[in-house]
Write a protein that holds these residues in place. Structure first.
Motif: not given
Length: 481
Positions: A400-401, A416, A419, A466-468, A470-474
């Motif tokens: 997703k990233a 990345y 960001k 960790d936030e990045f 979490e946002q993009y990890d599927d």
């Protein structure tokens, strides 16, 4: 109206094609944010003093006296400067043709070149000829000069390690040559496989490219690995077999953070091998005052030494050096001070030893803090920095990233790193600027931020990552070797 010579469309195409990621998009965006008032931590370039490293006292004292020689006539000079600094300043001034404001020989001050030759002999155990040592405005100028001498046109290729320091790709492009990549093995701690070299040369020749030289960076930039003696022997034999010049970038030779693989110069390994090999390889080695525990990047002091280069070729290199008249003289003095350091018993020796060892010990600790910090992060893996000044972690980007990066028109690791910059103020360099295998992503950061600040910097990075993730990890497949 017809286009003028300096209109963009009329520029030399090699200038437009050249890229230098260390001062590229990320750096420009960081500079913009800094102007807007955001605190930026510039870890994009190995610039120790800009990140708080203090200059060594003795060399600055010597150069201060050389820059202001009237101080030597002051009866109170001994109250401000130690006697060994005064003596050394007088020594270097006596070697110049009129102080630091006068041109030197185009190869550099003969007396300083002699000191470089003596340093090389102490390091390697073999004599060095000062006539084959050229002082330069940092190692980069020497690299560019040698590449300019070797490359005749677009069909000439230079073997360069990938990941590489983008000086090489930029200089090869500017000189109209072709970069021939050979890949280092990340899973083997950025080791070098000679079979990869053979494959790279074979593929280049199949395309009509004449491979003329090979670059090694030891210790590695951006990868931080140190080449073993066995590796160096393999490389030397390969270059002899393939009739290649070996360009040995050894500017980080003071920056070693482990005991298993100490720095050994390509020159020493070559001469240890003895004839006929030691007479067959054309070798050019580079060094600088910008790295190590000196970190005097802004002084622009460097040198290159040539081995087995024919006298007629040396004359041509001298001719081109003469076009620039003289390398900068203060940088030459810094080089003399680096290669001819204080000795036990000198008045300033203990302070110099304390300062220099303090820098190196801190860099060792910072290398460990940074490696451990990256390896504690989700979807990141990082080899230990054996040498040099950088970490080069692999970023395991979720699909997703990558999709978001493509939609934004950015390379995934640029996306990345941008960001990271926006969230934390940490200015890094995306791995794509150094070269990397398809579908694998990295960033490069120096290990130079102040030691007391580094834990907080790594904590800030970890929080962002960790936030990045979490946002993009599927939890689908990832980019990773």
């Amino acid at each position: 109206m017809s286009s003028r010579a300096l209109d963009y469309e009329s520029l030399n195409e090699n200038v437009k094609k050249a890229q230098y990621a260390v001062r590229g998009e990320l750096y420009l965006r960081a500079s913009e944010l800094q102007k807007e008032g955001k605190k930026i931590i510039f870890t994009n370039v190995g610039n120790p003093h800009a990140l708080g490293q203090k200059p060594l006292t003795f060399p600055r004292q010597v150069v201060a006296l050389c820059q202001a020689p009237f101080l030597l006539d002051d009866p109170n000079v001994g109250l401000l400067f130690p006697a060994d600094a005064i003596a050394r300043a007088k020594h270097y001034l006596s070697l110049t043709s009129g102080g630091l404001g006068a041109y030197s020989d185009s190869r550099g001050i003969p007396g300083v070149r002699k000191e470089v030759a003596e340093f090389i002999e102490r390091r390697d155990g073999y004599p060095s000829d000062p006539e084959l040592i050229y002082l330069t405005d940092g190692a980069s100028k020497g690299v560019m000069q040698i590449l300019n001498t070797i490359i005749r046109g677009s069909s000439d290729g230079i073997l360069v390690p990938i990941p590489q320091y983008p000086l090489y790709s930029a200089a090869i492009t500017l000189n109209g040559g072709t970069l021939v990549p050979y890949y280092l093995e990340e899973s083997a701690n950025w080791g070098l496989d000679v079979n990869n070299l053979r494959d790279a040369v074979r593929e280049a020749r199949s395309k009509g490219i004449t491979v003329r030289a090979m670059v090694i960076i030891n210790p590695g930039n951006p990868t931080g690995q140190c080449l073993s003696v066995t590796n160096l022997k393999e490389l030397i034999l390969f270059c002899v077999q393939q009739n290649l010049v070996l360009m040995a970038d050894e500017v980080y030779q003071q920056n070693i953070y482990q005991n298993e693989r100490p720095f050994v110069s390509a020159r020493k390994v070559l001469l240890d091998m003895g004839p006929p090999i030691s007479k067959a390889l054309q070798l050019v080695s580079f060094h600088t005052v910008s790295k190590g525990y000196w970190g005097e990047c802004g002084q622009r002091g460097g040198y290159f030494e040539m081995i087995n280069i024919p006298p007629e070729s040396v004359d041509e290199i001298y001719k081109v050096s003469s076009v620039s008249l003289s390398p900068n003289v203060p940088g030459q003095i810094f080089m003399g001070l680096m290669v001819n350091p204080l000795k036990p018993g000198d008045i300033s020796y203990l302070k110099f030893k304390q300062e220099s060892e303090g820098v190196l010990e801190s860099l060792k600790r910072r290398a460990r803090i940074m490696t451990d910090g990256f390896n504690s992060c989700r979807n990141i893996v990082c080899n230990f920095t054996e040498g040099a000044m950088y970490s080069f972690p692999q970023i395991r980007l979720p699909p997703k990233a990558i999709e978001a990066a493509n939609k934004a028109g950015k390379h995934p690791d640029v996306f990345y790193c941008l960001k990271v910059l926006e969230a934390t103020g940490i200015s890094t360099v995306p791995g794509s600027g150094f070269g990397q295998k398809e579908g694998v992503f990295h960033l490069r950061t120096t290990i130079l931020p102040a030691e007391e600040e580094l834990p907080a910097i790594m904590e800030s990075f970890k929080k962002f990552n960790d936030e990045f993730m979490e946002q993009y990890d599927d939890h689908r497949s990832y980019s990773r070797l």
